[in-house]
Scaffold this motif. Structure first.
Motif, PDB file in Angstrom:
ATOM      1  N   TYR A 129      54.155  33.241  36.864  1.00 29.95           N
ATOM      2  CA  TYR A 129      53.013  33.278  37.768  1.00 29.95           C
ATOM      3  C   TYR A 129      52.801  31.913  38.408  1.00 29.95           C
ATOM      4  CZ  TYR A 129      48.256  33.559  39.449  1.00 29.95           C
ATOM      5  OH  TYR A 129      47.138  33.515  40.237  1.00 29.95           O
ATOM      6  N   SER A 130      52.963  30.875  37.630  1.00 28.31           N
ATOM      7  CA  SER A 130      52.797  29.524  38.153  1.00 28.31           C
ATOM      8  C   SER A 130      53.857  29.216  39.211  1.00 28.31           C
ATOM      9  CB  SER A 130      52.876  28.511  37.007  1.00 28.31           C
ATOM     10  OG  SER A 130      52.850  27.215  37.513  1.00 28.31           O
ATOM     11  N   MET A 131      55.087  29.652  38.970  1.00 29.77           N
ATOM     12  CA  MET A 131      56.144  29.425  39.940  1.00 29.77           C
ATOM     13  C   MET A 131      55.885  30.228  41.213  1.00 29.77           C
ATOM     14  SD  MET A 131      60.277  29.721  39.518  1.00 29.77           S
ATOM     15  CE  MET A 131      60.299  31.473  39.310  1.00 29.77           C
ATOM     16  N   ALA A 132      55.441  31.476  41.069  1.00 30.00           N
ATOM     17  CA  ALA A 132      55.130  32.294  42.246  1.00 30.00           C
ATOM     18  C   ALA A 132      53.967  31.691  43.025  1.00 30.00           C
ATOM     19  CB  ALA A 132      54.814  33.719  41.816  1.00 30.00           C
ATOM     20  N   GLU A 133      52.977  31.201  42.301  1.00 30.73           N
ATOM     21  CA  GLU A 133      51.841  30.580  42.980  1.00 30.73           C
ATOM     22  C   GLU A 133      52.267  29.302  43.699  1.00 30.73           C
ATOM     23  OE1 GLU A 133      47.341  29.039  41.918  1.00 30.73           O
ATOM     24  OE2 GLU A 133      48.729  29.513  40.318  1.00 30.73           O
ATOM     25  N   THR A 134      53.140  28.535  43.096  1.00 33.02           N
ATOM     26  CA  THR A 134      53.640  27.318  43.734  1.00 33.02           C
ATOM     27  C   THR A 134      54.454  27.635  44.974  1.00 33.02           C
ATOM     28  OG1 THR A 134      53.736  26.253  41.570  1.00 33.02           O
ATOM     29  CG2 THR A 134      54.982  25.221  43.345  1.00 33.02           C
ATOM     30  N   LEU A 135      55.317  28.651  44.885  1.00 36.21           N
ATOM     31  CA  LEU A 135      56.088  29.053  46.062  1.00 36.21           C
ATOM     32  C   LEU A 135      55.172  29.545  47.181  1.00 36.21           C
ATOM     33  CD1 LEU A 135      59.193  30.863  44.554  1.00 36.21           C
ATOM     34  CD2 LEU A 135      59.151  28.741  45.854  1.00 36.21           C
ATOM     35  N   TYR A 136      54.161  30.309  46.815  1.00 33.19           N
ATOM     36  CA  TYR A 136      53.230  30.793  47.831  1.00 33.19           C
ATOM     37  C   TYR A 136      52.485  29.629  48.481  1.00 33.19           C
ATOM     38  CZ  TYR A 136      49.158  32.830  49.997  1.00 33.19           C
ATOM     39  OH  TYR A 136      48.193  33.148  50.889  1.00 33.19           O
ATOM     40  N   ARG A 137      51.991  28.721  47.672  1.00 31.78           N
ATOM     41  CA  ARG A 137      51.216  27.610  48.186  1.00 31.78           C
ATOM     42  C   ARG A 137      52.063  26.690  49.058  1.00 31.78           C
ATOM     43  NH1 ARG A 137      50.457  24.299  44.164  1.00 31.78           N
ATOM     44  NH2 ARG A 137      49.904  25.979  42.765  1.00 31.78           N
ATOM     45  N   ASN A 138      53.320  26.453  48.668  1.00 35.98           N
ATOM     46  CA  ASN A 138      54.156  25.489  49.393  1.00 35.98           C
ATOM     47  C   ASN A 138      54.928  26.114  50.549  1.00 35.98           C
ATOM     48  OD1 ASN A 138      53.325  23.448  47.707  1.00 35.98           O
ATOM     49  ND2 ASN A 138      55.051  23.712  46.308  1.00 35.98           N
ATOM     50  N   LEU A 139      55.324  27.375  50.438  1.00 32.38           N
ATOM     51  CA  LEU A 139      56.166  27.969  51.464  1.00 32.38           C
ATOM     52  C   LEU A 139      55.465  29.030  52.304  1.00 32.38           C
ATOM     53  CD1 LEU A 139      59.623  28.423  49.738  1.00 32.38           C
ATOM     54  CD2 LEU A 139      58.963  26.757  51.443  1.00 32.38           C
ATOM     55  N   TRP A 140      54.789  29.943  51.681  1.00 31.98           N
ATOM     56  CA  TRP A 140      54.343  31.133  52.387  1.00 31.98           C
ATOM     57  C   TRP A 140      52.932  31.017  52.967  1.00 31.98           C
ATOM     58  CZ3 TRP A 140      57.723  34.315  54.066  1.00 31.98           C
ATOM     59  CH2 TRP A 140      57.325  35.550  54.569  1.00 31.98           C
ATOM     60  N   LYS A 141      52.108  30.118  52.458  1.00 33.37           N
ATOM     61  CA  LYS A 141      50.725  30.030  52.909  1.00 33.37           C
ATOM     62  C   LYS A 141      50.623  29.484  54.328  1.00 33.37           C
ATOM     63  CE  LYS A 141      46.194  28.548  51.406  1.00 33.37           C
ATOM     64  NZ  LYS A 141      45.452  27.790  50.417  1.00 33.37           N
ATOM     65  N   SER A 142      51.452  28.531  54.659  1.00 32.36           N
ATOM     66  CA  SER A 142      51.440  27.947  55.994  1.00 32.36           C
ATOM     67  C   SER A 142      52.012  28.927  57.008  1.00 32.36           C
ATOM     68  CB  SER A 142      52.253  26.654  56.001  1.00 32.36           C
ATOM     69  OG  SER A 142      52.421  26.193  57.313  1.00 32.36           O
ATOM     70  N   LYS A 143      51.254  29.181  58.050  1.00 37.04           N
ATOM     71  CA  LYS A 143      51.688  30.147  59.056  1.00 37.04           C
ATOM     72  C   LYS A 143      52.936  29.660  59.792  1.00 37.04           C
ATOM     73  CE  LYS A 143      48.725  30.834  62.290  1.00 37.04           C
ATOM     74  NZ  LYS A 143      47.737  31.251  63.299  1.00 37.04           N
ATOM     75  N   GLU A 144      53.048  28.367  60.002  1.00 33.81           N
ATOM     76  CA  GLU A 144      54.195  27.827  60.728  1.00 33.81           C
ATOM     77  C   GLU A 144      55.493  27.980  59.932  1.00 33.81           C
ATOM     78  OE1 GLU A 144      51.372  26.005  60.237  1.00 33.81           O
ATOM     79  OE2 GLU A 144      50.511  26.163  62.247  1.00 33.81           O
ATOM     80  N   ILE A 145      55.431  27.660  58.647  1.00 32.31           N
ATOM     81  CA  ILE A 145      56.636  27.778  57.825  1.00 32.31           C
ATOM     82  C   ILE A 145      57.010  29.238  57.637  1.00 32.31           C
ATOM     83  CG2 ILE A 145      57.609  27.320  55.544  1.00 32.31           C
ATOM     84  CD1 ILE A 145      55.973  24.767  55.488  1.00 32.31           C
ATOM     85  N   ARG A 146      56.021  30.096  57.494  1.00 34.74           N
ATOM     86  CA  ARG A 146      56.280  31.534  57.374  1.00 34.74           C
ATOM     87  C   ARG A 146      56.934  32.066  58.647  1.00 34.74           C
ATOM     88  NH1 ARG A 146      51.183  33.679  55.606  1.00 34.74           N
ATOM     89  NH2 ARG A 146      50.530  33.473  57.754  1.00 34.74           N
ATOM     90  N   THR A 147      56.458  31.626  59.808  1.00 37.91           N
ATOM     91  CA  THR A 147      57.062  32.029  61.075  1.00 37.91           C
ATOM     92  C   THR A 147      58.480  31.498  61.201  1.00 37.91           C
ATOM     93  OG1 THR A 147      54.876  31.993  62.086  1.00 37.91           O
ATOM     94  CG2 THR A 147      56.749  31.987  63.569  1.00 37.91           C
ATOM     95  N   LEU A 148      58.707  30.279  60.766  1.00 42.86           N
ATOM     96  CA  LEU A 148      60.050  29.695  60.805  1.00 42.86           C
ATOM     97  C   LEU A 148      61.020  30.481  59.924  1.00 42.86           C
ATOM     98  CD1 LEU A 148      61.597  27.220  61.937  1.00 42.86           C
ATOM     99  CD2 LEU A 148      61.013  26.043  59.832  1.00 42.86           C
ATOM    100  N   ILE A 149      60.597  30.823  58.728  1.00 43.03           N
ATOM    101  CA  ILE A 149      61.457  31.577  57.811  1.00 43.03           C
ATOM    102  C   ILE A 149      61.765  32.964  58.380  1.00 43.03           C
ATOM    103  CG2 ILE A 149      61.533  32.697  55.539  1.00 43.03           C
ATOM    104  CD1 ILE A 149      59.953  30.274  54.474  1.00 43.03           C
ATOM    105  N   LEU A 150      60.732  33.664  58.843  1.00 51.15           N
ATOM    106  CA  LEU A 150      60.942  35.008  59.371  1.00 51.15           C
ATOM    107  C   LEU A 150      61.761  34.985  60.666  1.00 51.15           C
ATOM    108  CD1 LEU A 150      57.487  36.635  58.610  1.00 51.15           C
ATOM    109  CD2 LEU A 150      59.655  36.995  57.443  1.00 51.15           C
ATOM    110  N   GLY A 151      61.573  33.970  61.504  1.00 46.07           N
ATOM    111  CA  GLY A 151      62.379  33.837  62.717  1.00 46.07           C
ATOM    112  C   GLY A 151      63.847  33.599  62.412  1.00 46.07           C
ATOM    113  N   LEU A 152      64.115  32.754  61.429  1.00 45.00           N
ATOM    114  CA  LEU A 152      65.508  32.515  61.037  1.00 45.00           C
ATOM    115  C   LEU A 152      66.139  33.764  60.428  1.00 45.00           C
ATOM    116  CD1 LEU A 152      65.274  28.923  59.562  1.00 45.00           C
ATOM    117  CD2 LEU A 152      66.459  29.631  61.645  1.00 45.00           C
ATOM    118  N   LEU A 153      65.370  34.506  59.645  1.00 46.46           N
ATOM    119  CA  LEU A 153      65.899  35.743  59.075  1.00 46.46           C
ATOM    120  C   LEU A 153      66.177  36.788  60.154  1.00 46.46           C
ATOM    121  CD1 LEU A 153      63.780  36.129  55.826  1.00 46.46           C
ATOM    122  CD2 LEU A 153      66.204  35.589  55.995  1.00 46.46           C
TER     123      LEU A 153
END
Length: 150
Positions: A9-33
């Motif tokens: 849970y801590s690792m999932a929360e860390t990944l969410y907080r660092n990668l998925w919470k930011s709209k810009e990084i989420r858009t970058l990841i989804l755009g690359l995919l």
């Protein structure tokens, strides 16, 4: 057992907080995919057309006689959709990177992306497909300007 669940849970929360919470990084990841998926789909169409024609997808290769030549409209439309999504995702990724560096994406940069992808379309397929792609990419840019206009 609870220690492992707590660590997960801590690792999932860390990944969410660092990668998925930011709209810009989420858009970058989804755009690359999205870019990667469409690129791989085009590679399948380019390198394995015989296998596709012998599979259950043979109906997309149905030909229509037109002015002495044959036309495959379903394949052409699928290619246009794929190239349109490639253009949109590459424009999205470029815009996010440009905003992170402190700038805004201008019309000249959008035109550069369109020219690069049009040249690739012309080299891979033919001039008519490149012209169709210019129409699709212009429609996408026009829609974005109309949707974002204030």
């Amino acid at each position: 057992m609870t220690i492992l669940l707590g660590a997960g849970y801590s690792m999932a929360e860390t990944l969410y907080r660092n990668l998925w919470k930011s709209k810009e990084i989420r858009t970058l990841i989804l755009g690359l995919l999205l870019f990667s998926m469409m690129f791989l789909l085009e590679l399948i169409f380019l390198f394995f057309p015989d296998e596709l024609q012998q599979s259950f997808l043979a109906f997309i290769f149905s030909e229509i006689p037109l002015l002495g030549n044959t036309l495959t409209p379903i394949v052409t439309i699928l290619h246009l959709i794929a190239w349109g999504l490639i253009f949109f995702s590459s424009l999205m990724v470029y815009s996010i990177i440009r905003e992170y560096s402190g700038g805004r994406t201008g019309l000249l940069e959008i035109l550069g992306i369109i020219v690069i992808l049009t040249v690739l379309c012309g080299l891979l397929y033919d001039v008519w497909f490149a012209l169709f792609f210019i129409g699709v990419s212009t429609a996408i840019v026009g829609y974005m300007f109309l949707a974002l206009a204030e």
